[in-house]
Design an enzyme around this catalytic site. Sequence first.
Site, PDB file in Angstrom:
ATOM      1  N   GLU A  55      33.314  11.747  50.957  1.00 48.16           N
ATOM      2  CA  GLU A  55      32.340  12.441  50.356  1.00 48.16           C
ATOM      3  C   GLU A  55      32.853  13.376  49.341  1.00 48.16           C
ATOM      4  OE1 GLU A  55      31.610  15.080  53.968  1.00 48.16           O
ATOM      5  OE2 GLU A  55      31.756  13.211  55.018  1.00 48.16           O
TER       6      GLU A  55
ATOM      7  N   LYS B 246      34.540  17.007  47.883  1.00 53.78           N
ATOM      8  CA  LYS B 246      34.988  18.181  48.364  1.00 53.78           C
ATOM      9  C   LYS B 246      34.381  19.506  47.532  1.00 53.78           C
ATOM     10  CE  LYS B 246      39.442  20.164  49.824  1.00 53.78           C
ATOM     11  NZ  LYS B 246      39.310  21.308  49.525  1.00 53.78           N
TER      12      LYS B 246
ATOM     13  N   CYS C  22      30.865  52.517  16.197  1.00 49.33           N
ATOM     14  CA  CYS C  22      31.309  51.242  16.264  1.00 49.33           C
ATOM     15  C   CYS C  22      30.034  50.247  16.307  1.00 49.33           C
ATOM     16  CB  CYS C  22      32.238  50.880  17.441  1.00 49.33           C
ATOM     17  SG  CYS C  22      32.933  49.511  17.699  1.00 49.33           S
TER      18      CYS C  22
ATOM     19  N   CYS D 228      40.613  49.314  16.746  1.00 47.72           N
ATOM     20  CA  CYS D 228      39.436  48.304  16.612  1.00 47.72           C
ATOM     21  C   CYS D 228      39.156  47.363  15.655  1.00 47.72           C
ATOM     22  CB  CYS D 228      38.097  49.535  17.095  1.00 47.72           C
ATOM     23  SG  CYS D 228      36.637  48.333  17.076  1.00 47.72           S
TER      24      CYS D 228
ATOM     25  N   ASP E 120      33.738  22.831  46.393  1.00 51.22           N
ATOM     26  CA  ASP E 120      34.387  23.844  46.340  1.00 51.22           C
ATOM     27  C   ASP E 120      33.689  25.424  46.592  1.00 51.22           C
ATOM     28  OD1 ASP E 120      36.941  25.305  45.785  1.00 51.22           O
ATOM     29  OD2 ASP E 120      36.850  25.073  43.653  1.00 51.22           O
TER      30      ASP E 120
END
Length: 664
Positions: free
Chosen positions: A111, A113, A427, A403, A115
């Site tokens: 089968e 696995k 910005c 920035c 997660d």
Amino acid sequence: MEVKAKIEALRDELRAHNYNYYVLDNPTISDFEFDMKLKELQTFEEKHPEFYDATSPTLRVGGTITKNFETIVHEHRMYSLDNSYSKEDLEDWEKRIQRILGDVQVAFTCELKYDGASISLTYENGLLVKAVTRGDGIQGDDVTNNIKTIKSVPLQLKGDYPDKFDIRGEIILTLEGFAKMNQERLANGEEAYMNPRNTASGSLKLQDSAEVAKRPLECLLYSIVGKNLNFETQFEMLKKAREWGFKVPTVAKLCKTTNEVMHFVEEWDVKRHDLPYETDGVVVKVNSLRYQDELGYTAKAPRWAMAYKFKAEQVSTVLHQITYQVGRTGAITPVANLKPVLLAGTTVKRASLHNADQIAKLDIREGDTVFVEKGGEIIPKIIAVDFTKRSIGSEPTTYITHCPECETGLIRNEGEAQHFCPNDTGCPPQITGRIQHFISRKAMDIEGLGGETVELLFKEGLIQNYADLYTLTKELVMPLERMAEKSAENLVNGVAASKSIPFERVLFALGIRYVGETVAKKLAKAYKNIDALMKATEEELVAVDEIGGRIAESVVQFFSEVSNQEIVARLKSYGLQFSLSEEQLQNQSDVLKGKTFVVSGVFETLGRTELKKLIEDNGGKVASSISSKTTYLVAGDKMGPSKRTKAENLGVPIISEQDFLAMV
Ligand code: AMP
Ligand code: ZN
């Protein structure tokens, strides 16, 4: 039709639709039709609480609150699995098995696995009675109420199931569902979740099952334990479980030799990338349950099973450049721009570097050769630098201090991993990001205006903030690129139509950090109009149910800025909704302010949900368990005796539904 029969017919029908949709992935009616039928059933059930059924499809929407998850000892221990990573490992395992079992033919079930987070479900007489997390394998947490909201978990089985058994499985989030959840979080200015597995596992321990119900969780099953089971092999077990209504992936294969097993592993190591959820290996199990019994367990894992772990795919490539992205909230994300490379079936050009700490920890530099990995995860990540390939003159990365979009100095708050550009009003990506959020479907839902047009309007100097949208005219936008008369008209009409969007959504649209849809609703209800909310202090805000310090601080901060005050004033002058409507107000009062209620049992006149809503609409609080803080216990029929005793011991007055109705 007699009411009872009607209710039962509806329940059966909805159960069948749930099964088709969530277990078979094969819906036969539209979502809309389903919702209508569910509503119909809800109405019937509220009118006729005497036909209560713990397996009704209406209970899938959740609503129970669990403050402390009870610890439950597993009747059958939940083991871990031994791991292997090569064909040799598998062959060694097979030899060990054969030594114990002697000269017999051993077959294997392979089968995938899955997660996610392990879960054990207990069924008695075909009904789900308990759902417990793995915990330490010996005892786990009782998460039954949360698990009941997962639609692929049958509440009631069909066919010839054993009287009592535990079935084990994995709670997972599909990749698509996970991506959607993250989009919403980002839209709310929240940080994205790291991966589906941890998010699935965290979901099981949420206190409010209604929140769990909203998450696209699924339950994939793989193993049954119990006495007097009517099957003899693992493969047969999977088939039976499917017949009883469980979601058991059909990828499983019966193999006679290790060669066949390896073939399965190699096949699925590739094909797993097409699956809708994450897998991290193959679990190989001795097929015969009798042989499993003979083999037994080590201290940690069954001797009859072995996990074969897939290798997380890894490649090395060159990191050309580190660039920095600025999000709507000003958060800076460093991005690795890579020499394009094929990884797990897709070409990877970019990988997130998360934050400054991550770069420092791995000592990542431009020009480095790096290892990129894509486990099951969707987003590739850089896991290490290949230091043998680093050129001599290479310099450590210095993180940007300003920035990249507006040159403002960056800040980093204590305890936060991310740097921020504080220039929220000047910005560009923050400005357009906020406007894009404002017009989005769950906020002002402005038809005829999309994200790209917002950028264009901003670039052309027609808008600086979302209030400016309401000054646009057909004549102003017509000259824009790709803008025809009709689309200009649609845009202007769409903006005008948004003036009737209700207060709570306007509040959400403002884009206050941490104020998502739910929080916006709570605030709208608590303050009723924007003026009251703007005057609220942090202390007052945290007194509102479910508003924490982080949210309170952010709200106060937002409204303390003059530019925001001006924008709100302008939006008001354009006629947007800044208070609850008459209708919303009429159903509300403060008469229950400061009072906390616990509701228990079955009620005659009102449904439980309606009763709770009435409490909240009138300023009261609903709690799930009785404490010294409880003002009243509203008791219906069939209330649990322990609740009554507890209330009596604590001196909490017990009132009837009629007593309660008289209060409001
Ligand atoms: P580990 O957590 O690495 O010890 O692996 C054991 C866990 O794998 C079990 O507790 C199960 O939750 C999980 N698992 C996932 N898929 C399967 C499967 N098909 N058969 C058995 N266990 C599985
Ligand atoms: Zn900036």
